[in-house]
Design a protein around this motif. Structure first.
Motif, mmCIF file in Angstrom:
data_model
loop_
_atom_site.group_PDB
_atom_site.id
_atom_site.type_symbol
_atom_site.label_atom_id
_atom_site.label_comp_id
_atom_site.label_asym_id
_atom_site.label_seq_id
_atom_site.Cartn_x
_atom_site.Cartn_y
_atom_site.Cartn_z
ATOM 1 N N LYS A 71 35.524 54.297 38.544
ATOM 2 C CA LYS A 71 34.745 52.969 39.137
ATOM 3 C C LYS A 71 34.721 52.060 37.879
ATOM 4 C CE LYS A 71 31.249 51.341 42.416
ATOM 5 N NZ LYS A 71 29.880 51.492 42.692
ATOM 6 N N LEU A 72 34.543 52.679 37.192
ATOM 7 C CA LEU A 72 34.054 51.897 35.194
ATOM 8 C C LEU A 72 35.110 50.816 34.367
ATOM 9 C CD1 LEU A 72 32.893 54.607 33.663
ATOM 10 C CD2 LEU A 72 31.163 52.915 34.177
ATOM 11 N N LYS A 73 36.236 50.974 35.814
ATOM 12 C CA LYS A 73 36.750 50.447 35.039
ATOM 13 C C LYS A 73 37.299 48.900 35.634
ATOM 14 C CE LYS A 73 40.660 51.012 32.943
ATOM 15 N NZ LYS A 73 41.079 50.945 31.430
ATOM 16 N N LEU A 74 36.891 48.885 36.993
ATOM 17 C CA LEU A 74 36.928 47.605 37.833
ATOM 18 C C LEU A 74 35.138 46.496 36.913
ATOM 19 C CD1 LEU A 74 36.784 48.667 40.967
ATOM 20 C CD2 LEU A 74 38.212 46.920 39.898
ATOM 21 N N ALA A 75 34.404 48.166 36.144
ATOM 22 C CA ALA A 75 33.163 46.943 35.641
ATOM 23 C C ALA A 75 33.625 46.645 34.168
ATOM 24 C CB ALA A 75 32.139 48.586 34.983
ATOM 25 N N PHE A 76 34.310 47.494 33.772
ATOM 26 C CA PHE A 76 35.103 46.475 32.594
ATOM 27 C C PHE A 76 35.974 45.894 32.504
ATOM 28 C CE2 PHE A 76 36.246 51.333 31.393
ATOM 29 C CZ PHE A 76 34.866 51.322 31.060
ATOM 30 N N ASP A 77 37.106 44.861 34.027
ATOM 31 C CA ASP A 77 38.004 44.190 33.503
ATOM 32 C C ASP A 77 37.377 42.673 34.656
ATOM 33 O OD1 ASP A 77 39.670 46.084 33.493
ATOM 34 O OD2 ASP A 77 40.679 46.370 34.943
ATOM 35 N N SER A 116 28.170 47.734 21.914
ATOM 36 C CA SER A 116 27.876 45.929 22.222
ATOM 37 C C SER A 116 26.332 46.228 22.833
ATOM 38 C CB SER A 116 28.478 45.511 23.675
ATOM 39 O OG SER A 116 27.888 44.659 23.923
ATOM 40 N N VAL A 117 25.558 45.988 21.999
ATOM 41 C CA VAL A 117 24.022 46.949 22.443
ATOM 42 C C VAL A 117 24.094 45.867 23.965
ATOM 43 C CG1 VAL A 117 22.026 45.494 21.914
ATOM 44 C CG2 VAL A 117 23.073 46.836 20.299
ATOM 45 N N ASP A 118 24.668 44.705 24.193
ATOM 46 C CA ASP A 118 24.301 43.943 25.953
ATOM 47 C C ASP A 118 24.533 44.533 26.288
ATOM 48 O OD1 ASP A 118 22.496 42.159 23.811
ATOM 49 O OD2 ASP A 118 24.497 40.410 23.811
ATOM 50 N N VAL A 119 25.721 44.883 26.147
ATOM 51 C CA VAL A 119 26.904 46.011 27.607
ATOM 52 C C VAL A 119 25.924 46.862 27.725
ATOM 53 C CG1 VAL A 119 28.750 47.303 28.462
ATOM 54 C CG2 VAL A 119 28.852 44.761 26.771
ATOM 55 N N ALA A 120 25.901 47.518 26.563
ATOM 56 C CA ALA A 120 24.974 49.189 26.909
ATOM 57 C C ALA A 120 23.646 49.052 27.343
ATOM 58 C CB ALA A 120 25.126 49.950 25.627
ATOM 59 N N SER A 121 22.466 47.897 26.956
ATOM 60 C CA SER A 121 21.550 47.747 27.649
ATOM 61 C C SER A 121 21.567 47.925 29.281
ATOM 62 C CB SER A 121 20.247 46.835 26.995
ATOM 63 O OG SER A 121 21.093 45.831 26.943
ATOM 64 N N PRO A 147 34.964 55.438 17.001
ATOM 65 C CA PRO A 147 35.646 54.293 16.497
ATOM 66 C C PRO A 147 36.743 55.058 17.405
ATOM 67 C CG PRO A 147 34.063 54.384 15.107
ATOM 68 C CD PRO A 147 34.090 55.366 15.984
ATOM 69 N N GLY A 148 38.228 54.738 18.041
ATOM 70 C CA GLY A 148 39.108 55.102 17.943
ATOM 71 C C GLY A 148 39.733 55.618 19.593
ATOM 72 N N MET A 149 38.414 56.607 20.036
ATOM 73 C CA MET A 149 38.462 57.055 20.505
ATOM 74 C C MET A 149 38.533 56.499 22.542
ATOM 75 S SD MET A 149 38.388 60.712 19.837
ATOM 76 C CE MET A 149 37.305 61.184 21.381
ATOM 77 N N GLU A 154 35.239 48.889 26.194
ATOM 78 C CA GLU A 154 35.878 50.241 27.528
ATOM 79 C C GLU A 154 34.511 51.260 26.867
ATOM 80 O OE1 GLU A 154 39.337 51.731 28.688
ATOM 81 O OE2 GLU A 154 39.180 49.824 29.209
ATOM 82 N N TYR A 155 33.763 52.300 28.036
ATOM 83 C CA TYR A 155 33.309 52.620 27.611
ATOM 84 C C TYR A 155 33.701 53.650 28.370
ATOM 85 C CZ TYR A 155 30.273 50.332 30.912
ATOM 86 O OH TYR A 155 30.237 49.635 32.107
ATOM 87 N N ASP A 156 32.321 55.679 28.343
ATOM 88 C CA ASP A 156 31.864 56.687 29.257
ATOM 89 C C ASP A 156 31.075 56.850 29.633
ATOM 90 O OD1 ASP A 156 33.272 57.865 30.655
ATOM 91 O OD2 ASP A 156 33.868 59.448 29.694
ATOM 92 N N LEU A 157 30.655 57.510 30.755
ATOM 93 C CA LEU A 157 29.549 57.847 31.093
ATOM 94 C C LEU A 157 28.972 59.263 31.397
ATOM 95 C CD1 LEU A 157 27.847 54.183 33.069
ATOM 96 C CD2 LEU A 157 26.881 55.291 31.209
ATOM 97 N N ALA A 158 28.373 59.902 32.195
ATOM 98 C CA ALA A 158 27.842 61.160 31.775
ATOM 99 C C ALA A 158 26.438 60.918 31.658
ATOM 100 C CB ALA A 158 28.457 62.239 31.411
#
Length: 348
Positions: A71-77, A116-121, A147-149, A154-158
Motif C-alpha cells: 500500500k506504501l507504493k501507492l502512497a509514494f505514487d 524528508s521532514v515534511d513527509v515523515a511528519s 542512503p542507497g537503501m 520512498e520509505y518503509d514502515l514497521a
C-alpha cells in the motif's frame, strides 16, 4: 604533491542529522496527544518506560508487529502520506485485540534513503492518530536515514504494539462449539492487505486516483485507512465476558485463512455468501481483474475486517451492542462440525 582533500561529513554521505533532529521536534507534540496512564518516559530516551496498570491482577503482555505492505507504493505514487500511519497502528493493535488485550503502547520504525521532514511528519501524525483511536501511547520509535537503501521519495514502515490482558480472561477460541454464531464487523475498505494484487488490477484498468468512483475519488476509496476496532470490541468484551468466544482479524489470507486460526480441529465456520454485500471496491476489483471468488476470499477482507464468534442465544444482543458502539455488524453464519480433511472456513 598530493592536494589535501576536503574533509567529509555525514551530510556528504547522505545523512542529515539536523533533519533528524527537526523531525524529533515535530514528533514530540504528536506523541504528547497519545499519552495515557502508565507512561513513565517516552520520546527522546534510549528506551521508553511503561508501567502495567495496577488494575490487572495477573497481567499477560500481548505483543504484535506488522507493516503496511505495498500500500506504501501507492502512497509514494499518489503522494498520500497522511493515513498510512493509521494503517500501521491498526495492523498491530487489531492483532493483539483478538486475544482480548488492551493496547498499552506503540513504537514505530521509519526507514528511508533521504529524510524528508515534511513527509515523515505527515506519516507520524497518522501514527499518532491511530494511537489515539486505539487508546494506546506512542512512546518511542526509530527514524533511520540510509542512503542507497531506498529510492528517493520512498520509505518503509514497521510498527510494534504491546498490550495487556487478564490471564483468566484471555480469548483463545477454545470454547467455540458447533452452533455458535459467526458475526462480521465491516471493514473500511481493503485495509492494508492484498495491495500487490490490487495495484495490478489498478494498472490493468488504467485507473487514476482522481477518477470518480461512485461519487468519491478512487484514490480516497483505495487509500481509506484500516479500521481500528479496539475501543468498540473491548467495551463489548467487558459487557459480555466469556460470551465473546473468539475473534479473528481479517488480514493477509482473507476470510479463508484467518478464521481457522481460532478454531479447534473438527470445527468449520460456514459463512453465507448473501449474508453481507461486498463493497463496491471489491466488486470492481473482481470484475476488472477477473478474480475468482475463492481468490477474493483468500486475498482480501471483502468487506469484513473482524470476525466475532459468540453463542447463538446471545448473538442478537452482542450484535446490537456492537452496532450501538458504531460498528456495522453482519450475521455471517455458524460453526459446524467437520472432518479433519475438510476446510475450516467455507463461503457458500
Amino acid at each position: 604533491m598530493t592536494q589535501p582533500q576536503t574533509p567529509l561529513t555525514y551530510r556528504d554521505a547522505g545523512v542529515d542529522i539536523d533533519a533528524g533532529d527537526a523531525l524529533v521536534d515535530r514528533i514530540k507534540p504528536m506523541a504528547a496527544r497519545t499519552m495515557r496512564d502508565g507512561v513513565l518516559a517516552g520520546i527522546g530516551g534510549f528506551g521508553a518506560l511503561f508501567e502495567v496498570p495496577k488494575r490487572y491482577r495477573e497481567p499477560v503482555l500481548v505483543s504484535g508487529t506488522d507493516g503496511v505492505g505495498t500500500k506504501l507504493k501507492l502512497a509514494f505514487d499518489w503522494q498520500r502520506h497522511d493515513t498510512v500511519g493509521i494503517d500501521l497502528v491498526a495492523m498491530s493493535v487489531n492483532d493483539i485485540l483478538v486475544q482480548g488485550a488492551e493496547p498499552l503502547f506503540f513504537l514505530d520504525y521509519f526507514a528511508c534513503g533521504r529524510l524528508s521532514v515534511d513527509v515523515a511528519s505527515r506519516v507520524v501524525d497518522g501514527i499518532a492518530r491511530g494511537c489515539e483511536l486505539a487508546g494506546c501511547a506512542l512512546i518511542g520509535g526509530e527514524t533511520a536515514e540510509m542512503p542507497g537503501m531506498y529510492p528517493d521519495g520512498e520509505y518503509d514502515l514497521a510498527g510494534f504494539a504491546v498490550g495487556a490482558a487478564e490471564k483468566s480472561l484471555l480469548i483463545d477460541g477454545k470454547s467455540i462449539v458447533p452452533g455458535d454464531v459467526v458475526l462480521g464487523l465491516a471493514s473500511s475498505g481493503a485495509h492494508s492487505n492484498g495491495y500487490s494484487l490490487l495495484r495490478k488490477i489498478l494498472q490493468r484498468a488504467n485507473a487514476r486516483p482522481e477518477q470518480d468512483f461512485h461519487g468519491q475519488p478512487l484514490g480516497d476509496v483505495v487509500m481509506a485507512p484500516t479500521r481500528i476496532y479496539v475501543k468498540t470490541v473491548l467495551a463489548t468484551i467487558a459487557q459480555f465476558g466469556p460470551a465473546i468466544k473468539g475473534l479473528a482479524h481479517i488480514t493477509g489470507g482473507g476470510l479463508l485463512d484467518n478464521v481457522p486460526r481460532i478454531l479447534q480441529s473438527g470445527l468449520q465456520a460456514c459463512l453465507q455468501r448473501d449474508a453481507w454485500q461486498m463493497p463496491r471496491l471489491f466488486s470492481w476489483m473482481q470484475e476488472q481483474g477477473g478474480v475468482a471468488d475463492s481468490e477474493m476470499h483468500r486475498v482480501f477482507n471483502c468487506g469484513i475486517g473482524m470476525v466475532v464468534v459468540v453463542p447463538k442465544d446471545q448473538a442478537g444482543a452482542i450484535a446490537a451492542a456492537l452496532r450501538e458502539r458504531g460498528e456495522i455488524v453482519y450475521m455471517l453464519g455458524e460453526i459446524r462440525a467437520c472432518g479433519e480433511a475438510d476446510p475450516q472456513t467455507v463461503v457458500i
